[in-house]
Design a protein around this motif. Structure first.
Motif, PDB file in Angstrom:
ATOM      1  N   ALA A  31       0.829  -1.207   0.000  1.00  0.00           N
ATOM      2  CA  ALA A  31       0.000   0.000   0.000  1.00  0.00           C
ATOM      3  C   ALA A  31       0.862   1.255   0.000  1.00  0.00           C
ATOM      4  O   ALA A  31       0.556   2.239  -0.693  1.00  0.00           O
ATOM      5  CB  ALA A  31      -0.926  -0.018   1.220  1.00  0.00           C
ATOM      6  N   ASN A  32       1.949   1.229   0.777  1.00  0.00           N
ATOM      7  CA  ASN A  32       2.853   2.390   0.803  1.00  0.00           C
ATOM      8  C   ASN A  32       3.498   2.605  -0.562  1.00  0.00           C
ATOM      9  O   ASN A  32       3.670   3.742  -1.017  1.00  0.00           O
ATOM     10  CB  ASN A  32       3.931   2.184   1.869  1.00  0.00           C
ATOM     11  CG  ASN A  32       3.360   2.167   3.281  1.00  0.00           C
ATOM     12  OD1 ASN A  32       2.247   2.637   3.507  1.00  0.00           O
ATOM     13  ND2 ASN A  32       4.097   1.608   4.220  1.00  0.00           N
ATOM     14  N   GLU A  33       3.881   1.490  -1.234  1.00  0.00           N
ATOM     15  CA  GLU A  33       4.477   1.590  -2.562  1.00  0.00           C
ATOM     16  C   GLU A  33       3.507   2.210  -3.557  1.00  0.00           C
ATOM     17  O   GLU A  33       3.911   2.958  -4.453  1.00  0.00           O
ATOM     18  CB  GLU A  33       4.890   0.197  -3.055  1.00  0.00           C
ATOM     19  CG  GLU A  33       6.109  -0.387  -2.357  1.00  0.00           C
ATOM     20  CD  GLU A  33       7.395   0.302  -2.796  1.00  0.00           C
ATOM     21  OE1 GLU A  33       7.692   0.261  -4.003  1.00  0.00           O
ATOM     22  OE2 GLU A  33       8.072   0.890  -1.925  1.00  0.00           O
ATOM     23  N   LEU A  34       2.220   1.892  -3.413  1.00  0.00           N
ATOM     24  CA  LEU A  34       1.194   2.422  -4.316  1.00  0.00           C
ATOM     25  C   LEU A  34       0.672   3.780  -3.867  1.00  0.00           C
ATOM     26  O   LEU A  34      -0.152   4.389  -4.566  1.00  0.00           O
ATOM     27  CB  LEU A  34       0.015   1.444  -4.403  1.00  0.00           C
ATOM     28  CG  LEU A  34       0.316   0.071  -5.025  1.00  0.00           C
ATOM     29  CD1 LEU A  34      -0.866  -0.873  -4.822  1.00  0.00           C
ATOM     30  CD2 LEU A  34       0.626   0.227  -6.501  1.00  0.00           C
ATOM     31  N   ASP A  35       1.145   4.220  -2.684  1.00  0.00           N
ATOM     32  CA  ASP A  35       0.676   5.477  -2.098  1.00  0.00           C
ATOM     33  C   ASP A  35      -0.837   5.445  -1.886  1.00  0.00           C
ATOM     34  O   ASP A  35      -1.565   6.377  -2.215  1.00  0.00           O
ATOM     35  CB  ASP A  35       1.066   6.665  -2.983  1.00  0.00           C
ATOM     36  CG  ASP A  35       0.926   7.997  -2.237  1.00  0.00           C
ATOM     37  OD1 ASP A  35       0.965   7.979  -0.982  1.00  0.00           O
ATOM     38  OD2 ASP A  35       0.760   9.033  -2.902  1.00  0.00           O
ATOM     39  N   ARG A  36      -1.294   4.321  -1.342  1.00  0.00           N
ATOM     40  CA  ARG A  36      -2.717   4.159  -1.031  1.00  0.00           C
ATOM     41  C   ARG A  36      -2.859   3.766   0.442  1.00  0.00           C
ATOM     42  O   ARG A  36      -1.976   3.113   1.001  1.00  0.00           O
ATOM     43  CB  ARG A  36      -3.351   3.057  -1.876  1.00  0.00           C
ATOM     44  CG  ARG A  36      -3.332   3.270  -3.369  1.00  0.00           C
ATOM     45  CD  ARG A  36      -4.107   2.131  -4.035  1.00  0.00           C
ATOM     46  NE  ARG A  36      -3.891   2.080  -5.468  1.00  0.00           N
ATOM     47  CZ  ARG A  36      -4.408   1.145  -6.257  1.00  0.00           C
ATOM     48  NH1 ARG A  36      -5.157   0.177  -5.721  1.00  0.00           N
ATOM     49  NH2 ARG A  36      -4.179   1.151  -7.560  1.00  0.00           N
ATOM     50  N   PRO A  37      -3.971   4.124   1.046  1.00  0.00           N
ATOM     51  CA  PRO A  37      -4.208   3.658   2.417  1.00  0.00           C
ATOM     52  C   PRO A  37      -4.574   2.174   2.409  1.00  0.00           C
ATOM     53  O   PRO A  37      -5.063   1.647   1.410  1.00  0.00           O
ATOM     54  CB  PRO A  37      -5.396   4.512   2.879  1.00  0.00           C
ATOM     55  CG  PRO A  37      -6.111   4.863   1.613  1.00  0.00           C
ATOM     56  CD  PRO A  37      -5.044   5.009   0.560  1.00  0.00           C
ATOM     57  N   ALA A  38      -4.330   1.482   3.523  1.00  0.00           N
ATOM     58  CA  ALA A  38      -4.712   0.080   3.686  1.00  0.00           C
ATOM     59  C   ALA A  38      -5.654  -0.020   4.876  1.00  0.00           C
ATOM     60  O   ALA A  38      -5.324   0.444   5.973  1.00  0.00           O
ATOM     61  CB  ALA A  38      -3.478  -0.793   3.903  1.00  0.00           C
ATOM     62  N   ARG A  39      -6.810  -0.613   4.658  1.00  0.00           N
ATOM     63  CA  ARG A  39      -7.826  -0.718   5.699  1.00  0.00           C
ATOM     64  C   ARG A  39      -8.269  -2.178   5.821  1.00  0.00           C
ATOM     65  O   ARG A  39      -8.287  -2.922   4.845  1.00  0.00           O
ATOM     66  CB  ARG A  39      -9.048   0.147   5.365  1.00  0.00           C
ATOM     67  CG  ARG A  39      -8.727   1.638   5.201  1.00  0.00           C
ATOM     68  CD  ARG A  39      -8.468   2.284   6.565  1.00  0.00           C
ATOM     69  NE  ARG A  39      -8.256   3.725   6.452  1.00  0.00           N
ATOM     70  CZ  ARG A  39      -7.073   4.291   6.342  1.00  0.00           C
ATOM     71  NH1 ARG A  39      -5.982   3.527   6.319  1.00  0.00           N
ATOM     72  NH2 ARG A  39      -6.943   5.599   6.239  1.00  0.00           N
ATOM     73  N   ILE A  40      -8.636  -2.592   7.038  1.00  0.00           N
ATOM     74  CA  ILE A  40      -9.031  -3.981   7.278  1.00  0.00           C
ATOM     75  C   ILE A  40     -10.327  -4.046   8.062  1.00  0.00           C
ATOM     76  O   ILE A  40     -10.608  -3.197   8.924  1.00  0.00           O
ATOM     77  CB  ILE A  40      -7.909  -4.749   8.023  1.00  0.00           C
ATOM     78  CG1 ILE A  40      -8.224  -6.247   8.085  1.00  0.00           C
ATOM     79  CG2 ILE A  40      -7.670  -4.162   9.412  1.00  0.00           C
ATOM     80  CD1 ILE A  40      -7.055  -7.094   8.568  1.00  0.00           C
ATOM     81  N   TRP A  41     -11.140  -5.075   7.747  1.00  0.00           N
ATOM     82  CA  TRP A  41     -12.370  -5.359   8.490  1.00  0.00           C
ATOM     83  C   TRP A  41     -12.340  -6.818   8.915  1.00  0.00           C
ATOM     84  O   TRP A  41     -11.868  -7.697   8.193  1.00  0.00           O
ATOM     85  CB  TRP A  41     -13.603  -5.134   7.603  1.00  0.00           C
ATOM     86  CG  TRP A  41     -14.877  -5.620   8.265  1.00  0.00           C
ATOM     87  CD1 TRP A  41     -15.712  -4.904   9.062  1.00  0.00           C
ATOM     88  CD2 TRP A  41     -15.438  -6.942   8.193  1.00  0.00           C
ATOM     89  NE1 TRP A  41     -16.750  -5.681   9.504  1.00  0.00           N
ATOM     90  CE2 TRP A  41     -16.607  -6.948   8.995  1.00  0.00           C
ATOM     91  CE3 TRP A  41     -15.045  -8.116   7.558  1.00  0.00           C
ATOM     92  CZ2 TRP A  41     -17.392  -8.077   9.149  1.00  0.00           C
ATOM     93  CZ3 TRP A  41     -15.821  -9.254   7.725  1.00  0.00           C
ATOM     94  CH2 TRP A  41     -16.993  -9.229   8.502  1.00  0.00           C
TER      95      TRP A  41
END
Length: 501
Positions: A31-41
């Protein structure tokens, strides 16, 4: 994994429970490499939470409604990696109507994300193997499993302990087939050991324990040093050794696939597998039918992939025909056919069974390299087998050409044991050795003709017990399998009598 995220809107990522934390760290890195947040449920969280700040709350009163709502919110093409932790295990606990509503919500989300001109949202189902993806969703969910660690990754991990993996081929083989997290657990358990050899041996014991949890067993060797008879198989094993050699690779010869071993119970099929492992110098890994079938076709495929990581090795399937009984027999057949056809690893398959009761595609030329039939041992083979097992108790049978018996005495016991299997001959030797021991426990065991003849009367042959069943096994293999033994001239061959003269 980065490439998969750009191609597929929904991905199922299967992990072992022990690797969960390591996997989440990998996903955060991606996610950091893609510059996106990572969220989990998960079933314990009401909303998506950040991976590094996930906290558990009580289970929702209506998990299905919560899942459908969260999936619907992702229709707005939110940016990020959205991870559902063990979603399908959660859905399996719901009633059929709630479960179907969630399946439909997943299908609708796929349609939305798949049509998006610019998609920055990827959904990941993190599954620990407790449930399978339903067949109705397999076309829209890409299934992926993180590969086992590379040599570079292993070396980096071991350098933290001051061990250079490039200088230890044995340690490299020991760690093959284990995940990073499994290796870390083993290293922590034996971190107090300073001797590299002792450290490696403990890691090997730990590896056996890990594989046992997956239903895989490392089989030990045999107490005897040779195979009695079976000259055709001995010759073929030497050829397999050559087939695995660097010279064979340089000649562009294909790697061996494996053999089918068919024969009556007690003919020595399992014993031969252990001897083959000793001759080839490969570990022997047994895949039990009960374990493989209980986990389903998908788990079976994963077992094969994990074994491949241990190459070179022998995969041993006992009672091979039982893999193709039941509702999932077609799936197992497809997996094995594909594996035999496409495998590029230095694994050698040995499959044994009593009857040639296999699907036709597996009998065709090219599936297995050879199909051997193990029949009752010949006269000379019976002498070799009896002498091998008698030598375990009485050194005379190892030091002298005929042990303690004359040629005539050998003829007597060989005639008495006609149509006896290798296992039955071994039992005769054991009974004879015990008889000598009981006569004089303080003296060395001395096995004579009287001991062997008396033991033969105690040990019933399968041919005597079930001659019809033996004939069926023999007839089924004719024209398909080649004999494991060659008929050799020997002074111990029983004379042929012309009953018509």
């Amino acid at each position: 994994m980065l490439d998969l995220i750009s191609k597929y809107p929904i991905i199922s990522l299967e992990i072992a429970v022990v690797d969960r934390r390591n996997t989440l760290e990998k996903l955060q890195f991606i996610a950091n490499e893609l510059d996106r947040p990572a969220r989990i449920w998960s079933v314990f969280t009401a909303e998506f939470q950040a991976l590094d700040r996930s906290t558990a709350v009580s289970i929702a009163d209506n998990p299905a409604a919560q899942i459908v709502r969260l999936l619907a919110e992702l229709h707005n093409n939110r940016t990020g990696l959205y991870i559902f932790d063990d979603l399908f295990a959660t859905l399996n606990a719901l009633n059929s109507i709630d479960r179907e509503s969630c399946y439909q919500a997943i299908s609708r989300l796929f349609a939305v994300l798949n049509r998006a001109a610019e998609r920055n949202c990827t959904v990941i189902f993190l599954e620990s193997g407790r449930a399978e993806i339903p067949s109705c969703l397999r076309q829209i969910i890409w299934e992926y499993k993180f590969p086992l660690p590379t040599t570079t990754e292993l070396n980096k991990l071991l350098l933290t302990r001051g061990i250079d993996l490039t200088q230890s081929a044995r340690l490299s083989n020991i760690l093959a087939g284990l995940t990073i997290e499994e290796i870390k657990i083993g290293m922590r358990a034996w971190s107090h050991l300073t001797d590299p050899q002792a450290f490696g041996e403990k890691l090997l014991e730990y590896k056996y324990q890990v594989f046992a949890t997956y239903g895989l067993e490392f089989m030990s060797g045999t107490t005897t040093k040779d195979i009695g008879g079976l000259e055709q198989i001995k010759t073929a094993l030497k050829q397999v050794q050559m087939d695995f050699s660097p010279a064979a690779r340089a000649a562009n010869l294909p790697l061996p696939r494996g053999w089918l071993l068919v024969g009556i119970p007690g003919a020595g099929k399992s014993y031969l597998a252990k001897q083959a492992a000793k001759i080839l110098g490969f570990p022997l890994i047994s895949v039990g039918i009960d374990v493989a079938k209980s986990g389903g076709a998908k788990k079976f495929k994963q077992l094969l992939n994990r074994i491949d990581a241990i190459e070179p090795c022998i995969i041993y399937f006992d009672e091979f025909d039982k893999f193709f009984i039941g509702e999932d027999s077609g799936e197992f057949l497809g997996i094995i056919l594909t594996y035999l056809q496409e495998k590029t690893s230095r694994t050698f398959v040995l499959a044994t069974m009593n009857r040639m009761n296999l699907p036709t595609p597996l009998k065709r030329s090219g599936r297995f390299d050879k199909i051997f039939y193990l029949d009752f041992p010949t006269d000379l083979e019976r002498k070799q087998i009896l002498q091998l097992h008698c030598a375990r108790f009485d050194r005379a049978y190892a030091d002298l050409e005929h042990g303690r018996m004359t040629g005539e005495e050998w003829m007597n016991i060989l005639e008495a044991t006609n149509n006896y299997t290798g296992a039955e001959l071994e039992h005769i030797a054991i009974v004879a050795a015990k008889s000598s021991f009981y006569r004089n426990p303080a003296a060395a065991i001395q096995i004579g003709i009287d001991d062997l003849l008396a033991a033969q009367l105690e040990v019933a042959s399968i041919y005597t017990i079930d001659p019809e069943g033996v004939s069926i096994i023999q007839n089924e293999s004719k024209g398909i399998a080649q004999p494991a033994s060659s008929i050799q001239a020997s002074p111990f061959n029983l004379p042929e009598i012309n009953i018509w003269s």
